[in-house]
Design a protein around this motif. Structure first.
Motif, PDB file in Angstrom:
ATOM      1  N   TRP A 186       0.846  -1.200   0.000  1.00  0.00           N
ATOM      2  CA  TRP A 186       0.000   0.000   0.000  1.00  0.00           C
ATOM      3  C   TRP A 186       0.886   1.257   0.000  1.00  0.00           C
ATOM      4  O   TRP A 186       0.661   2.187  -0.779  1.00  0.00           O
ATOM      5  N   VAL A 187       1.897   1.241   0.838  1.00  0.00           N
ATOM      6  CA  VAL A 187       2.806   2.391   0.881  1.00  0.00           C
ATOM      7  C   VAL A 187       3.474   2.552  -0.481  1.00  0.00           C
ATOM      8  O   VAL A 187       3.642   3.659  -0.987  1.00  0.00           O
ATOM      9  N   LEU A 188       3.816   1.418  -1.084  1.00  0.00           N
ATOM     10  CA  LEU A 188       4.476   1.482  -2.389  1.00  0.00           C
ATOM     11  C   LEU A 188       3.520   2.006  -3.466  1.00  0.00           C
ATOM     12  O   LEU A 188       3.933   2.706  -4.388  1.00  0.00           O
ATOM     13  N   GLU A 189       2.239   1.655  -3.329  1.00  0.00           N
ATOM     14  CA  GLU A 189       1.240   2.197  -4.264  1.00  0.00           C
ATOM     15  C   GLU A 189       1.242   3.722  -4.209  1.00  0.00           C
ATOM     16  O   GLU A 189       1.209   4.394  -5.238  1.00  0.00           O
ATOM     17  N   VAL A 190       1.248   4.237  -2.988  1.00  0.00           N
ATOM     18  CA  VAL A 190       1.248   5.698  -2.836  1.00  0.00           C
ATOM     19  C   VAL A 190       2.560   6.259  -3.373  1.00  0.00           C
ATOM     20  O   VAL A 190       2.583   7.300  -4.043  1.00  0.00           O
ATOM     21  N   ALA A 191       3.656   5.520  -3.119  1.00  0.00           N
ATOM     22  CA  ALA A 191       4.956   5.957  -3.637  1.00  0.00           C
ATOM     23  C   ALA A 191       4.939   5.984  -5.159  1.00  0.00           C
ATOM     24  O   ALA A 191       5.528   6.865  -5.793  1.00  0.00           O
ATOM     25  N   ASN A 192       4.221   5.051  -5.721  1.00  0.00           N
ATOM     26  CA  ASN A 192       4.085   4.981  -7.166  1.00  0.00           C
ATOM     27  C   ASN A 192       3.423   6.225  -7.719  1.00  0.00           C
ATOM     28  O   ASN A 192       3.852   6.788  -8.734  1.00  0.00           O
ATOM     29  N   LEU A 193       2.364   6.637  -7.028  1.00  0.00           N
ATOM     30  CA  LEU A 193       1.666   7.849  -7.453  1.00  0.00           C
ATOM     31  C   LEU A 193       2.620   9.040  -7.330  1.00  0.00           C
ATOM     32  O   LEU A 193       2.653   9.919  -8.195  1.00  0.00           O
ATOM     33  N   ALA A 194       3.419   9.024  -6.255  1.00  0.00           N
ATOM     34  CA  ALA A 194       4.366  10.117  -6.053  1.00  0.00           C
ATOM     35  C   ALA A 194       5.404  10.120  -7.177  1.00  0.00           C
ATOM     36  O   ALA A 194       5.816  11.170  -7.671  1.00  0.00           O
ATOM     37  N   LYS A 195       5.787   8.933  -7.580  1.00  0.00           N
ATOM     38  CA  LYS A 195       6.758   8.867  -8.666  1.00  0.00           C
ATOM     39  C   LYS A 195       6.146   9.436  -9.947  1.00  0.00           C
ATOM     40  O   LYS A 195       6.788  10.183 -10.676  1.00  0.00           O
ATOM     41  N   ALA A 209       4.112  11.658  -9.986  1.00  0.00           N
ATOM     42  CA  ALA A 209       4.054  13.103  -9.789  1.00  0.00           C
ATOM     43  C   ALA A 209       5.423  13.746  -9.925  1.00  0.00           C
ATOM     44  O   ALA A 209       5.566  14.945  -9.743  1.00  0.00           O
ATOM     45  N   GLY A 210       6.441  12.939 -10.172  1.00  0.00           N
ATOM     46  CA  GLY A 210       7.759  13.506 -10.413  1.00  0.00           C
ATOM     47  C   GLY A 210       8.697  13.458  -9.216  1.00  0.00           C
ATOM     48  O   GLY A 210       9.804  13.964  -9.268  1.00  0.00           O
ATOM     49  N   VAL A 211       8.262  12.836  -8.119  1.00  0.00           N
ATOM     50  CA  VAL A 211       9.143  12.719  -6.961  1.00  0.00           C
ATOM     51  C   VAL A 211      10.237  11.707  -7.302  1.00  0.00           C
ATOM     52  O   VAL A 211       9.967  10.665  -7.888  1.00  0.00           O
ATOM     53  N   ARG A 212      11.449  12.032  -6.940  1.00  0.00           N
ATOM     54  CA  ARG A 212      12.552  11.168  -7.377  1.00  0.00           C
ATOM     55  C   ARG A 212      13.493  10.774  -6.261  1.00  0.00           C
ATOM     56  O   ARG A 212      14.630  10.441  -6.488  1.00  0.00           O
ATOM     57  N   LYS A 213      13.077  10.904  -5.027  1.00  0.00           N
ATOM     58  CA  LYS A 213      14.024  10.573  -3.957  1.00  0.00           C
ATOM     59  C   LYS A 213      13.480   9.475  -3.066  1.00  0.00           C
ATOM     60  O   LYS A 213      12.297   9.228  -3.011  1.00  0.00           O
ATOM     61  N   GLY A 214      14.379   8.834  -2.317  1.00  0.00           N
ATOM     62  CA  GLY A 214      13.979   7.864  -1.311  1.00  0.00           C
ATOM     63  C   GLY A 214      13.358   6.619  -1.916  1.00  0.00           C
ATOM     64  O   GLY A 214      13.785   6.129  -2.966  1.00  0.00           O
ATOM     65  N   VAL A 215      12.362   6.097  -1.250  1.00  0.00           N
ATOM     66  CA  VAL A 215      11.697   4.851  -1.604  1.00  0.00           C
ATOM     67  C   VAL A 215      11.281   4.821  -3.067  1.00  0.00           C
ATOM     68  O   VAL A 215      11.323   3.788  -3.733  1.00  0.00           O
ATOM     69  N   VAL A 216      10.857   5.999  -3.522  1.00  0.00           N
ATOM     70  CA  VAL A 216      10.306   6.129  -4.855  1.00  0.00           C
ATOM     71  C   VAL A 216      11.249   5.580  -5.922  1.00  0.00           C
ATOM     72  O   VAL A 216      10.819   5.016  -6.926  1.00  0.00           O
ATOM     73  N   ASN A 217      12.551   5.734  -5.681  1.00  0.00           N
ATOM     74  CA  ASN A 217      13.532   5.335  -6.678  1.00  0.00           C
ATOM     75  C   ASN A 217      13.464   3.870  -7.051  1.00  0.00           C
ATOM     76  O   ASN A 217      13.758   3.490  -8.161  1.00  0.00           O
ATOM     77  N   LYS A 218      13.093   3.038  -6.068  1.00  0.00           N
ATOM     78  CA  LYS A 218      13.195   1.599  -6.296  1.00  0.00           C
ATOM     79  C   LYS A 218      12.018   1.026  -7.071  1.00  0.00           C
ATOM     80  O   LYS A 218      11.989  -0.143  -7.371  1.00  0.00           O
ATOM     81  N   ILE A 219      11.001   1.842  -7.328  1.00  0.00           N
ATOM     82  CA  ILE A 219       9.816   1.236  -7.926  1.00  0.00           C
ATOM     83  C   ILE A 219       9.548   1.750  -9.318  1.00  0.00           C
ATOM     84  O   ILE A 219       9.994   2.825  -9.704  1.00  0.00           O
ATOM     85  N   LYS A 220       8.776   0.930 -10.009  1.00  0.00           N
ATOM     86  CA  LYS A 220       8.447   1.294 -11.383  1.00  0.00           C
ATOM     87  C   LYS A 220       7.020   1.818 -11.408  1.00  0.00           C
ATOM     88  O   LYS A 220       6.118   1.242 -10.826  1.00  0.00           O
ATOM     89  N   VAL A 221       6.861   2.923 -12.100  1.00  0.00           N
ATOM     90  CA  VAL A 221       5.553   3.540 -12.060  1.00  0.00           C
ATOM     91  C   VAL A 221       4.645   2.932 -13.135  1.00  0.00           C
ATOM     92  O   VAL A 221       5.049   2.712 -14.270  1.00  0.00           O
TER      93      VAL A 221
END
Ligand code: SF4
Ligand code: FES
Ligand code: FES
Lengths: 774, 180
Positions: free
Chosen positions: A428-437, A439-451
């Motif tokens: 679930w957290v990764l899903e939200v991170a995905n949305l953030a990715k 949105a153009g966020v490029r740091k932290g957890v976001v880096n490891k996932i594919k949008v």
């Protein structure tokens, strides 16, 4: 209304301005010209089936129903001409044909629209001598009593279900003389707003079950108040007889609760007379609880806290309910700070305190504007059950065409169409991170996932939407990666130009944040002061087994403390185990106070009923405690003085969701075979709600008691519905719950609520659990 | 705007529609659904109830069981109460078991003036049941109905889809003898 767009009509000789196309009944209501009615209700669709509102319109040869007659320029209306009165009397006579003459035993007697109108338009004798019909009364649940022989078929209740509650449960079956209102197949209404049909029903066909046969309308006095169970701050009328609150009705406030009230706010008053209401101060002496007088109890409390403190104020911690009033919170903070402690918090169900917190979290905009949104992204919340009247506003937006998207660790039962992106608590957290990715966020957890594409699409729509809102709620706050979720949500909102909102806890979460009921310089937050046990604690309005994020850890820390002083309206086994002094606290309806609701509106209230037994308002208890502990500045005579000092301290502080997102936050929830989802059920939110028998008898409360898991997981583990399952969590005692396979729960997760009986033994709301058959 | 102006539907369509009824009934309901705008599936409700009631492939031909009503609600994505309302409103939907032959005798004004009372008492005598009842062998149900629009041929009754007009007791015997 601009000048050009107004027209003039004449009603009973008075010239009235109106908007073209407005319904006659609305224009007359605005001008104070009364037209009798039953089926019309300003919040419901028009059905024009009762015919009570017939009036005469010039040049029209027959009477017209005012509720569905649009006004025209120059229209001349008479509401009391012989033709109108004859028509109204005729409608009345028809309505009374089948209506029983049982007013003496009807709860609605004295406040019945039919009685009132019959007095004005009814005849003194009935021409109808045939048999009247009798209708069997279905059982539609613990909240609403039925007496359908009295029903006049206005269909307000049916329209309410379809249009407001969003679940079509009541209907009109049969035809003509055989028409009855009911559920046809008998079942309980499942809406969290069901109680509103009690107000809507113009007769005594639907009445309050808990209030049944308790009192007559004219025996009661009405006092105003503010509901204390969620951030909406619904305006209420308390109805009392001999100083006892017997029922609660909504008070109209378009900006807050409109004319509605959630069942939680309507029926929680039952707890005021709960069997375990604390009526006298209690002091533990040699392991035994003794009832005592206030003086000795307060002295024991002051002494205990002073001893625990020693010469280090930070040996004390304060855990304060987010539903306590501004006055109580202010004095509790003053007391703790006066004793030199920086350990103070109201965010008792929050699991993660990493990162910069929002300055003063709030809804992010007015409650009424929720219904005007075009796109709402909801992260970790179920507004329908968490804050039912906010859920209602969001539903209104959805009905008007707004897109609503949920990111949750389990699927919700919604009353409108919405997208639900469900994943187990970690993904679930990764899903939200995905949305953030996206949105153009490029740091932290976001880096490891594919949008994924659907995230990109959603973000595009979010950006394009005129009015977009990202809401973060209780389930996110209870997650061990709340700091991360909050940060991602804020970045998404920022990038999309959407508003960010927090569904804050309790009735006064915003007030508590404004006051700074949070750790001071170097102080410990709600988690830390239990993880690093203190020697003394002050508990205000909470039951530690139910109102803490991690009850196992909390009870353990409190157990070890030298002194725990609790201000509580109720006794409870957990409190009695861990506390040393319990001071009986007046409940919200029994005390004056101030709440800041979730949109930041300050709402003051007076005590409607005297406190039960020897209970005292929190501000008085804290005042004396402050004085006994020789802290200066506790000389208040009225709650108004406390309020003024508190407001003075706030200055022009305002709600503000701003904070500095920390992109470096890591995902801490480890992968595990089964992760708990600790929802906070609608009827478990505070000690009062948990003690209202009618609410506890609802399906919402009863369903919350089950351990729910995906049918696939259940099969794999060999569990079937009804099995008794032992749950273990690291650093917690075991507890047993009944299993219920439920496809709403994703694989790899176990929905097991917090704040339910049995959950006191457990640890955090999320995290690894292991299950075995008991 | 009220719920009557908006298509009524459940928040979330339930899966498993292909398990309901028979392919023929589903095709018939779909034919009706196709006649209306896509979001107005609700409009096919009455036709769907007829299709399910008339089909004698299930074990309750001629009437609608509780499960039938719920299945129709499921198929059309309607809240069940919306189906109950319609099914209980119209007298031609049977919600209790009926006999193989449902004899609908008109007793409205024209038929009454032309002797429907005699037809009713003859039928009641012959079948040994009252209006509203079903014979023990499940062959006949006697039902009182309002004007069927065949006043010119009063008194009349309807069995199945067939109207029988200008009835006399003898003619009634003849007709009943001709049924299987
Ligand atoms: S139960 Fe009450 S609200 Fe509902 S139709 Fe009857 S009179 Fe109206
Ligand atoms: S109020 Fe107008 S018809 Fe009922
Ligand atoms: S009255 Fe019998 S068919 Fe018209």
């Amino acid at each position: 209304m601009t000048e050009e767009s107004t027209i003039t009509i004449e009603v009973d000789g008075r010239a009235l301005k109106a908007a073209p196309g407005a319904m006659l009944i609305d224009v007359c209501d605005a001008a104070g010209i009364h037209i009798p009615r039953f089926c019309y209700h300003r919040k419901l669709s028009l059905s024009a089936n009762c015919r009570m509102c017939l009036v005469e319109v010039e040049k029209v040869p027959r009477p017209l129903p005012a509720c569905v007659t649009p006004v025209n320029d120059g229209m001349k209306v008479t509401t009391n001409s012989p033709m109108a009165v004859e028509a109204q009397k005729g409608a009345m006579e028809f309505l009374l044909i089948n209506h029983p003459l049982d007013c003496p035993i009807c709860d609605q007697g004295g406040e019945c629209e039919l009685q009132d109108v019959a007095l004005g338009y009814g005849s003194d004798a009935s021409r109808y001598a045939e048999a009247k019909r009798v209708v069997a009364d279905p059982d539609i649940g613990p909240l609403v009593a039925t007496d359908l022989t009295r029903c006049i078929h206005c269909t307000r209740c049916v329209r309410f279900g379809a249009e407001i509650a969003g679940i079509r449960e009541l209907g009109a079956t049969g035809r003509g003389d055989h028409m009855t209102i009911g559920t046809y197949v008998e079942h309980a209404m499942g809406s969290e707003l069901a109680g509103n049909v009690i107000d809507l029903c113009p007769v005594g066909a639907l009445t309050s079950k808990p209030f049944r046969f308790q009192a007559r309308a004219w025996e009661m006095v009405q006092r105003d108040g503010i509901a204390a169970h969620d951030g909406v701050g619904s305006n209420v009328h308390y109805h009392l007889r001999r100083d006892q609150i017997l029922r609660v009705h909504p008070k109209d406030n378009e900006a807050v609760n409109e004319c509605w009230l959630s069942d939680r706010d309507r029926f929680s008053y039952q707890a005021l007379s709960a069997a375990d209401r604390l009526l006298k101060p209690l002091v533990k002496q040699g392991g035994e609880w003794r009832e005592t007088d206030w003086q000795s109890a307060l002295e024991a409390a002051a002494q205990g806290l002073a001893q625990a403190r020693g010469d280090d104020g930070n040996q004390l911690g304060g855990l304060l309910s987010p539903s306590a009033s501004l006055e109580e919170l202010y004095l509790a903070k003053k007391l703790m700070r006066g004793l030199g402690s920086a350990n103070l918090d109201h965010r008792l169900r929050q699991a993660d305190f990493r990162g910069d917190p929002p300055k003063v979290p709030w809804l992010g905009g007015p409650i009424a504007e929720l219904e005007e949104q075009d796109l709402v992204v909801i992260i970790g919340a179920n507004p329908r059950k968490d804050q039912p009247l906010l859920g209602h506003r969001i539903r209104k937006a959805a009905m008007k065409g707004a897109e609503v998207v949920y990111f949750n660790p389990l699927k919700l039962d919604l009353n409108y169409r919405a997208a639900q992106w469900v994943a187990n608590p970690r993904d679930w957290v990764l899903e939200v991170a995905n949305l953030a990715k996206a949105a153009g966020v490029r740091k932290g957890v976001v880096n490891k996932i594919k949008v994924a594409d659907h995230h990109k699409e959603l973000f595009k729509r979010l950006k394009a939407a005129d009015k977009a809102l990202v809401l973060v709620g209780d389930l996110a706050m209870g997650h061990p990666d709340y700091g991360l979720l909050r940060c991602l949500a804020a970045q998404v909102a920022e990038a999309a130009g959407a508003r960010l909102g927090f569904l804050t806890p309790g009735a006064n979460g915003v007030g508590a944040a404004l006051l700074g009921v949070t750790p001071g310089e170097g102080g410990l937050d709600a988690q830390a002061m239990l993880a690093e046990p203190r020697k003394g604690y002050l508990l205000l309005g909470i039951d530690p087994g139910f109102d803490l994020e991690n009850p196992a850890q909390g009870l353990n820390a409190l157990m070890k403390a030298e002194c725990v002083v609790a201000l509580s309206s109720f006794r409870s086994p957990d409190l009695e185990t861990v506390a040393d002094v319990i001071l009986p606290l007046a409940a919200a309806p029994e005390s004056a106070g101030t709440f800041f609701n979730i949109e930041g509106t300050q709402q003051g209230f007076n005590g409607a009923a005297p406190p039960a037994g020897e209970a005292r308002p929190g501000w008085k208890i804290l005042r004396v405690l402050g004085n006994l502990m020789n802290l200066g500045g506790f000389d208040f005579n009225t709650p108004l003085q406390v309020r003024d000092e508190a407001l003075g301290m706030l200055g022009d502080a305002a709600p503000d969701n701003g904070f500095e997102p920390d992109p470096a936050l890591e995902l801490t929830l480890p992968e595990a075979e089964l992760l708990r989802i600790g929802e906070l059920p609608i009827y478990s939110v505070d000690p009062m709600v948990r003690r209202a028998p009618a609410l506890q008898a609802t399906a919402d409360a009863q369903d919350a008691a089950y351990l729910r898991l995906n049918p696939e997981d259940a099969k794999r583990l060999g569990f079937t519905a009804g099995d008794r399952i032992t749950v273990s969590q690291p650093q917690a005692r075991k507890a047993v719950f009944e299993a219920r396979p439920d496809p709403a729960v994703p694989q790899g997760a176990v929905a097991l609520c917090t704040a339910i009986p049995g959950s006191q033994a457990l640890a955090g709301r999320f995290g690894e659990v292991t299950l075995e058959k008991a | 705007m009220g719920f009557k102006m908006q298509p009524m539907t459940v928040p979330e369509p339930a899966p498993g529609k292909d398990q309901l009824f028979t392919p023929e009934i589903r095709a018939e309901i779909d034919r009706w659904i196709a006649k209306y705008p896509a979001e107005w599936k609700q409009s096919a409700l009455m036709a769907a109830l007829v299709a399910v009631q008339d089909a004698d492939t299930d074990n309750n031909p001629g009437w609608l069981s509780q499960k039938d009503l719920d299945d129709v609600a499921h198929y059309l994505d309607l809240p069940p109460i919306a189906v109950y309302e319609v099914a209980t409103f119209y007298s031609m939907y049977e919600l209790k078991p009926v006999g193989r032959h449902k004899i609908c005798v008109c007793t409205n004004v024209s038929c009454m003036a032309c002797g429907s009372d005699e037809i009713v008492s003859h039928l009641e005598g012959k079948l040994g049941i009252k209006l509203g009842q079903t014979t023990e062998d499940g062959h006949y149900t006697l039902k009182e109905v309002e004007c069927l629009g065949a006043c010119g041929g009063a008194p009349m009754f309807q069995i199945g889809k067939q109207y029988y007009e200008n009835l006399t007791p003898d003619r009634v015997d003849e007709i009943l003898d001709g049924l299987e």
